[in-house]
Write a protein that holds these residues in place. Structure first.
Motif, PDB file in Angstrom:
ATOM      1  N   LEU A  10       0.892  -1.150  -0.093  1.00 36.12           N
ATOM      2  CA  LEU A  10       0.142  -0.035  -0.065  1.00 36.12           C
ATOM      3  C   LEU A  10       0.715   1.266  -0.132  1.00 36.12           C
ATOM      4  CD1 LEU A  10      -2.850  -1.182   2.601  1.00 36.12           C
ATOM      5  CD2 LEU A  10      -2.982  -0.517   0.110  1.00 36.12           C
ATOM      6  N   ALA A  11       1.931   1.294   0.795  1.00 35.43           N
ATOM      7  CA  ALA A  11       2.852   2.494   0.803  1.00 35.43           C
ATOM      8  C   ALA A  11       3.251   2.709  -0.646  1.00 35.43           C
ATOM      9  CB  ALA A  11       3.967   2.214   1.824  1.00 35.43           C
ATOM     10  N   LEU A  12       3.859   1.676  -1.406  1.00 33.02           N
ATOM     11  CA  LEU A  12       4.461   1.738  -2.666  1.00 33.02           C
ATOM     12  C   LEU A  12       3.243   2.174  -3.711  1.00 33.02           C
ATOM     13  CD1 LEU A  12       6.650  -1.504  -2.863  1.00 33.02           C
ATOM     14  CD2 LEU A  12       7.264   1.055  -2.877  1.00 33.02           C
ATOM     15  N   VAL A  13       2.103   2.027  -3.434  1.00 35.32           N
ATOM     16  CA  VAL A  13       1.082   2.239  -4.189  1.00 35.32           C
ATOM     17  C   VAL A  13       0.972   3.780  -4.097  1.00 35.32           C
ATOM     18  CG1 VAL A  13      -1.225   2.279  -5.071  1.00 35.32           C
ATOM     19  CG2 VAL A  13       0.012   0.306  -4.826  1.00 35.32           C
ATOM     20  N   GLY A  21       1.282  11.921  -9.988  1.00 38.30           N
ATOM     21  CA  GLY A  21       0.347  12.805 -10.040  1.00 38.30           C
ATOM     22  C   GLY A  21      -1.099  12.501 -10.213  1.00 38.30           C
ATOM     23  N   ASP A  22      -1.497  11.182  -9.934  1.00 38.84           N
ATOM     24  CA  ASP A  22      -2.611  10.822 -10.061  1.00 38.84           C
ATOM     25  C   ASP A  22      -3.227  10.803  -8.687  1.00 38.84           C
ATOM     26  OD1 ASP A  22      -2.497  10.444 -12.652  1.00 38.84           O
ATOM     27  OD2 ASP A  22      -1.892   8.356 -12.514  1.00 38.84           O
ATOM     28  N   GLU A  23      -3.047  11.945  -8.013  1.00 38.59           N
ATOM     29  CA  GLU A  23      -3.428  11.835  -6.565  1.00 38.59           C
ATOM     30  C   GLU A  23      -4.896  12.580  -6.251  1.00 38.59           C
ATOM     31  OE1 GLU A  23      -1.442  15.383  -4.838  1.00 38.59           O
ATOM     32  OE2 GLU A  23      -0.068  14.302  -6.147  1.00 38.59           O
ATOM     33  N   LYS A  24      -5.974  11.743  -7.343  1.00 40.62           N
ATOM     34  CA  LYS A  24      -7.095  12.199  -7.069  1.00 40.62           C
ATOM     35  C   LYS A  24      -7.855  11.152  -5.802  1.00 40.62           C
ATOM     36  CE  LYS A  24      -7.402  13.429 -11.851  1.00 40.62           C
ATOM     37  NZ  LYS A  24      -7.216  12.953 -13.147  1.00 40.62           N
ATOM     38  N   ILE A  25      -9.196  10.976  -6.258  1.00 41.36           N
ATOM     39  CA  ILE A  25      -9.751  10.209  -5.167  1.00 41.36           C
ATOM     40  C   ILE A  25      -9.094   8.817  -4.808  1.00 41.36           C
ATOM     41  CG2 ILE A  25     -11.366   8.945  -6.464  1.00 41.36           C
ATOM     42  CD1 ILE A  25     -12.389  10.327  -3.161  1.00 41.36           C
ATOM     43  N   SER A  26      -8.612   8.268  -5.848  1.00 43.52           N
ATOM     44  CA  SER A  26      -7.830   7.017  -5.560  1.00 43.52           C
ATOM     45  C   SER A  26      -6.692   7.223  -4.715  1.00 43.52           C
ATOM     46  CB  SER A  26      -7.222   6.441  -6.856  1.00 43.52           C
ATOM     47  OG  SER A  26      -6.236   7.532  -7.595  1.00 43.52           O
ATOM     48  N   GLY A  27      -6.083   8.564  -4.869  1.00 42.41           N
ATOM     49  CA  GLY A  27      -4.804   8.558  -3.881  1.00 42.41           C
ATOM     50  C   GLY A  27      -5.457   8.739  -2.450  1.00 42.41           C
ATOM     51  N   LEU A  29      -8.039   7.235  -1.052  1.00 40.04           N
ATOM     52  CA  LEU A  29      -8.448   6.242  -0.692  1.00 40.04           C
ATOM     53  C   LEU A  29      -7.296   5.274  -0.199  1.00 40.04           C
ATOM     54  CD1 LEU A  29     -11.697   5.303  -3.149  1.00 40.04           C
ATOM     55  CD2 LEU A  29     -11.489   5.957  -0.586  1.00 40.04           C
ATOM     56  N   VAL A  30      -6.221   5.025  -1.174  1.00 39.81           N
ATOM     57  CA  VAL A  30      -5.051   4.564  -0.836  1.00 39.81           C
ATOM     58  C   VAL A  30      -4.371   4.845   0.617  1.00 39.81           C
ATOM     59  CG1 VAL A  30      -2.886   3.708  -1.639  1.00 39.81           C
ATOM     60  CG2 VAL A  30      -4.428   3.593  -3.171  1.00 39.81           C
ATOM     61  N   GLY A  31      -4.400   6.411   0.723  1.00 43.97           N
ATOM     62  CA  GLY A  31      -3.790   6.768   1.831  1.00 43.97           C
ATOM     63  C   GLY A  31      -4.603   6.641   3.146  1.00 43.97           C
ATOM     64  N   VAL A  32      -5.795   6.695   3.193  1.00 45.86           N
ATOM     65  CA  VAL A  32      -6.769   6.181   4.288  1.00 45.86           C
ATOM     66  C   VAL A  32      -6.310   4.515   4.635  1.00 45.86           C
ATOM     67  CG1 VAL A  32      -9.081   5.841   5.135  1.00 45.86           C
ATOM     68  CG2 VAL A  32      -8.320   7.853   3.885  1.00 45.86           C
ATOM     69  N   VAL A  33      -6.621   4.016   3.578  1.00 48.47           N
ATOM     70  CA  VAL A  33      -6.316   2.314   3.712  1.00 48.47           C
ATOM     71  C   VAL A  33      -4.962   2.059   4.284  1.00 48.47           C
ATOM     72  CG1 VAL A  33      -6.068   0.012   2.415  1.00 48.47           C
ATOM     73  CG2 VAL A  33      -8.102   1.898   2.126  1.00 48.47           C
ATOM     74  N   LEU A  34      -3.852   2.898   3.848  1.00 50.95           N
ATOM     75  CA  LEU A  34      -2.607   2.774   4.225  1.00 50.95           C
ATOM     76  C   LEU A  34      -2.301   3.073   5.763  1.00 50.95           C
ATOM     77  CD1 LEU A  34       0.461   2.182   3.905  1.00 50.95           C
ATOM     78  CD2 LEU A  34       0.675   4.398   3.130  1.00 50.95           C
TER      79      LEU A  34
END
Length: 67
Positions: A10-13, A21-27, A29-34
């Motif tokens: 998750l940290a690598l993702v 630069g793809d830090e939209k909603i996916s970024g 969500l990945v940050g919250v899950v991480l």
């Protein structure tokens, strides 16, 4: 319990999302899950303690300068 390899993945993702630069909603969500995954590992409490001590030290230093 979440394992450390999953947290590392998750940290690598999250790192990849921020770097390219793809830090939209996916970024987000990945940050919250991480964060949630890291909190459930044995590394969570020591990291939280270190952040708490560092913030208290910074606040004390700033307070000492202001007074």
């Amino acid at each position: 319990m979440i394992t450390l390899p999953l947290v590392a993945l998750l940290a690598l993702v999250a790192f990849g999302l921020v770097m390219w630069g793809d830090e939209k909603i996916s970024g987000i969500l990945v940050g919250v899950v991480l964060g949630l995954a890291l909190a459930t590992t044995p590394l969570g409490p020591p990291i939280l303690h270190a952040v708490k001590v560092a913030s208290e030290t910074a606040i004390a230093a700033i307070s000492a300068v202001v007074q």
